[in-house]
Design a protein around this motif. Structure first.
Motif, PDB file in Angstrom:
ATOM      1  N   LEU A  59       0.929  -1.033  -0.114  1.00 53.55           N
ATOM      2  CA  LEU A  59      -0.047  -0.622  -0.348  1.00 53.55           C
ATOM      3  C   LEU A  59       1.057   1.572  -0.321  1.00 53.55           C
ATOM      4  O   LEU A  59       0.201   2.334  -0.965  1.00 53.55           O
ATOM      5  N   ALA A  60       1.955   1.622   0.767  1.00 50.27           N
ATOM      6  CA  ALA A  60       2.578   2.012   0.855  1.00 50.27           C
ATOM      7  C   ALA A  60       3.039   2.833  -0.617  1.00 50.27           C
ATOM      8  O   ALA A  60       3.730   3.488  -1.507  1.00 50.27           O
ATOM      9  N   ILE A  61       3.619   1.212  -1.213  1.00 50.64           N
ATOM     10  CA  ILE A  61       4.327   1.577  -2.473  1.00 50.64           C
ATOM     11  C   ILE A  61       3.289   2.231  -3.829  1.00 50.64           C
ATOM     12  O   ILE A  61       3.948   3.215  -4.368  1.00 50.64           O
ATOM     13  N   LEU A  62       1.953   1.664  -3.578  1.00 57.12           N
ATOM     14  CA  LEU A  62       1.126   2.422  -4.015  1.00 57.12           C
ATOM     15  C   LEU A  62       0.493   3.824  -4.238  1.00 57.12           C
ATOM     16  O   LEU A  62       0.524   4.644  -5.106  1.00 57.12           O
ATOM     17  N   GLY A  63       0.466   4.091  -2.064  1.00 58.31           N
ATOM     18  CA  GLY A  63       1.176   5.561  -2.257  1.00 58.31           C
ATOM     19  C   GLY A  63       1.575   6.646  -2.760  1.00 58.31           C
ATOM     20  O   GLY A  63       1.028   7.740  -3.471  1.00 58.31           O
ATOM     21  N   TRP A  67       1.409   9.361  -5.745  1.00 54.19           N
ATOM     22  CA  TRP A  67       1.382  11.047  -5.021  1.00 54.19           C
ATOM     23  C   TRP A  67       2.658  11.203  -6.676  1.00 54.19           C
ATOM     24  O   TRP A  67       3.047  12.776  -6.996  1.00 54.19           O
ATOM     25  N   LEU A  68       3.711  10.526  -7.001  1.00 52.02           N
ATOM     26  CA  LEU A  68       4.853  10.920  -8.302  1.00 52.02           C
ATOM     27  C   LEU A  68       4.085  11.322  -9.472  1.00 52.02           C
ATOM     28  O   LEU A  68       4.821  12.079 -10.059  1.00 52.02           O
ATOM     29  N   VAL A  69       3.208  10.203  -9.515  1.00 55.07           N
ATOM     30  CA  VAL A  69       2.519  10.757 -11.040  1.00 55.07           C
ATOM     31  C   VAL A  69       1.605  12.255 -10.699  1.00 55.07           C
ATOM     32  O   VAL A  69       1.499  13.104 -11.894  1.00 55.07           O
ATOM     33  N   GLY A  72       3.826  15.040 -12.135  1.00 55.24           N
ATOM     34  CA  GLY A  72       4.864  14.635 -12.834  1.00 55.24           C
ATOM     35  C   GLY A  72       6.111  14.061 -12.794  1.00 55.24           C
ATOM     36  O   GLY A  72       6.884  14.360 -13.695  1.00 55.24           O
ATOM     37  N   LYS A  73       5.891  13.700 -12.041  1.00 58.76           N
ATOM     38  CA  LYS A  73       7.943  13.771 -11.457  1.00 58.76           C
ATOM     39  C   LYS A  73       7.831  11.699 -11.936  1.00 58.76           C
ATOM     40  O   LYS A  73       9.204  11.047 -12.300  1.00 58.76           O
ATOM     41  N   MET A  74       6.819  10.811 -12.692  1.00 54.09           N
ATOM     42  CA  MET A  74       6.956   9.289 -13.064  1.00 54.09           C
ATOM     43  C   MET A  74       5.676   9.644 -14.196  1.00 54.09           C
ATOM     44  O   MET A  74       4.800  10.763 -14.837  1.00 54.09           O
ATOM     45  N   THR A  75       6.118   8.485 -15.263  1.00 57.54           N
ATOM     46  CA  THR A  75       4.838   8.592 -16.260  1.00 57.54           C
ATOM     47  C   THR A  75       3.958   8.038 -15.986  1.00 57.54           C
ATOM     48  O   THR A  75       3.311   7.839 -14.924  1.00 57.54           O
ATOM     49  N   ILE A  79       0.896   3.910 -13.680  1.00 62.09           N
ATOM     50  CA  ILE A  79      -1.190   3.401 -13.681  1.00 62.09           C
ATOM     51  C   ILE A  79      -0.991   1.645 -13.173  1.00 62.09           C
ATOM     52  O   ILE A  79      -1.554   1.435 -12.395  1.00 62.09           O
ATOM     53  N   PHE A  80      -0.329   1.596 -14.436  1.00 63.33           N
ATOM     54  CA  PHE A  80      -0.078  -0.100 -14.391  1.00 63.33           C
ATOM     55  C   PHE A  80       0.163  -0.278 -13.317  1.00 63.33           C
ATOM     56  O   PHE A  80       0.275  -1.176 -12.526  1.00 63.33           O
ATOM     57  N   ALA A  81       1.653  -0.282 -13.062  1.00 61.13           N
ATOM     58  CA  ALA A  81       2.642  -0.865 -12.015  1.00 61.13           C
ATOM     59  C   ALA A  81       1.479  -0.393 -10.318  1.00 61.13           C
ATOM     60  O   ALA A  81       1.495  -1.357  -9.739  1.00 61.13           O
ATOM     61  N   SER A  82       0.692   1.121 -10.570  1.00 57.50           N
ATOM     62  CA  SER A  82      -0.190   1.340  -8.885  1.00 57.50           C
ATOM     63  C   SER A  82      -1.972   0.016  -9.263  1.00 57.50           C
ATOM     64  O   SER A  82      -2.298  -1.185  -8.216  1.00 57.50           O
ATOM     65  N   SER A  83      -1.799  -0.321 -10.466  1.00 53.85           N
ATOM     66  CA  SER A  83      -3.063  -1.945 -10.156  1.00 53.85           C
ATOM     67  C   SER A  83      -2.080  -3.111 -10.197  1.00 53.85           C
ATOM     68  O   SER A  83      -2.894  -3.202  -9.011  1.00 53.85           O
TER      69      SER A  83
END
Length: 396
Positions: A59-63, A67-69, A72-75, A79-83
């Protein structure tokens, strides 16, 4: 151990040992359950902790990724990684759904068990009757094997009376129903019809624990239960003192035999222990039957595995039991034991063919016997059974 108790349920019931055996079995099972519970608890703690830590990290990784998306610091590929991270976070829920079938099966099993227990009538508290004197009677006694419903009865409408303190030998050819009758007399089996009465009271009206203390029963196949020799002789009674156990062993002429064992009375007997011979088991079983000074003693071929010394000891035990006024019922194939009893009952095909004084019914074979005499071979000897007078014949 539970299998040994289950195989000998009739002996436990006949001598009022059900609660004592259940207590002894429960003690062993409780120890195993405590160890199993500790192991299960430790496993659950570690498994739950590791699972919780893993989910919190996911959950921490997803959050952080979301936030980084937004910053604008990540592409957008994050989103797929979050899924994927979310699917991992929902894994416990998936496991719960996968286990739903087991949960439903457990719920159904619980309902069936609850319905079975509700349908079974609760045990009725029976009135404690005066201690029996030892008189036994049977009235229209019929028994049919439960696995052959509608088949021929093993015991066919028996009627007889045995007075308190009387010694009766039951003889007859194999398959005559002798062992079945012995089990009916001590309550190990329930008759299909008719009744067995002790001191005039139906056996089913007696409290099993109260009556069991006054009955000694030695089955044809003696099996000792897991525990020490002392526990077996004392019928697993927690209140049995050492003096009563030793006294029962001495009365059965088994005291010296027990002392020769590796640990004496504390020698442990396992479910598959074959350290004891058949004769030793039989003499220890006889000591168990004599424990507590029973008023009724039912012995099913007590000399089946005994040697010469064992048979001499058995005859001394039977003589002492008669002198003490104990009602004695012996199933035997030996003429010396049958002749020493007050009366002899001849069973054939589940019915009483003759029942009368041993002096009248037993005698050695003679040449030129009349046609009214029947030679009956009962195992190791042949005796001549004189047709009994009508007044000594029972049954229909």
């Amino acid at each position: 151990s539970e299998q040994a108790f289950a195989r000998n349920a009739e002996t436990l019931r006949a001598m009022g040992m059900v609660q004592n055996a259940a207590r002894a079995w429960g003690k062993h099972v409780a120890e195993a359950l405590i160890v199993h519970d500790r192991a299960s608890t430790a496993n659950a703690i570690f498994s739950g902790t590791s699972r919780a830590v893993r989910m919190m990290l996911q959950l921490a990784i997803l959050g952080v990724g979301a936030w980084l998306v937004l910053q604008g610091k990540m592409t957008a590929g994050m989103i797929f990684a979050s899924s994927l991270v979310s699917s991992r976070a929902l894994q416990p829920l998936d496991q719960l759904i996968g286990s739903w079938r087991q949960i439903v099966d457990a719920r159904r099993s619980w309902k069936r068990l609850e319905a079975t227990l509700s349908a079974r009538p609760s045990a009725v508290q029976k009135l404690a009757l005066p201690d029996p004197s030892g008189a036994i009677s049977a009235q229209d006694l019929i028994y049919v094997a439960p696995n052959t419903p509608g088949g021929p009865p093993i015991v066919k409408r028996l009627n007889f009376h045995i007075g308190a303190g009387e010694a009766v030998a039951i003889v007859g050819p194999s398959g005559a129903g002798k062992s079945t009758l012995a089990r009916l007399l001590v309550g190990a089996l329930q008759p299909v019809s008719g009744s067995v009465r002790i001191d005039g009271a139906d056996l089913r009206t007696w409290d099993e624990k109260q009556l069991g203390r006054h009955i000694g029963y030695l089955a044809q196949e003696v099996e000792l239960f897991p525990g020490s020799i002392a526990e077996n002789v004392g019928r697993f009674d927690p209140d049995a003192d050492d003096a009563s156990i030793v006294e029962a062993a001495k009365r059965a002429e088994a005291h010296e035999l027990i002392l020769t064992q590796r640990d004496g009375y504390q020698t442990m007997i396992g479910p598959s222990d074959r350290a004891l011979s058949g004769g030793e088991r039989q003499r220890i079983g006889l000591a168990r039957a004599l424990h507590g000074n029973p008023r009724i003693l039912v012995l099913d071929e007590p000399n089946a595995h005994l040697d010469g010394a064992g048979e001499a000891a058995l005859e001394a035990v039977l003589s002492a039991a008669r002198a003490a006024g104990i009602t004695l019922i012996v199933i035997t194939h030996r003429p010396s034991i049958a002749a020493a009893c007050d009366r002899v009952m001849l069973l054939r095909d589940g019915a009483i063919e003759a029942f009368g004084p041993s002096s009248d019914l037993l005698r050695q074979p003679l040449v030129g016997n009349s046609s009214r005499q029947n030679t009956v071979v009962t195992g190791s000897f042949a005796t001549t059974i004189r047709s009994a007078p009508q007044k000594t014949r029972f049954g229909s």
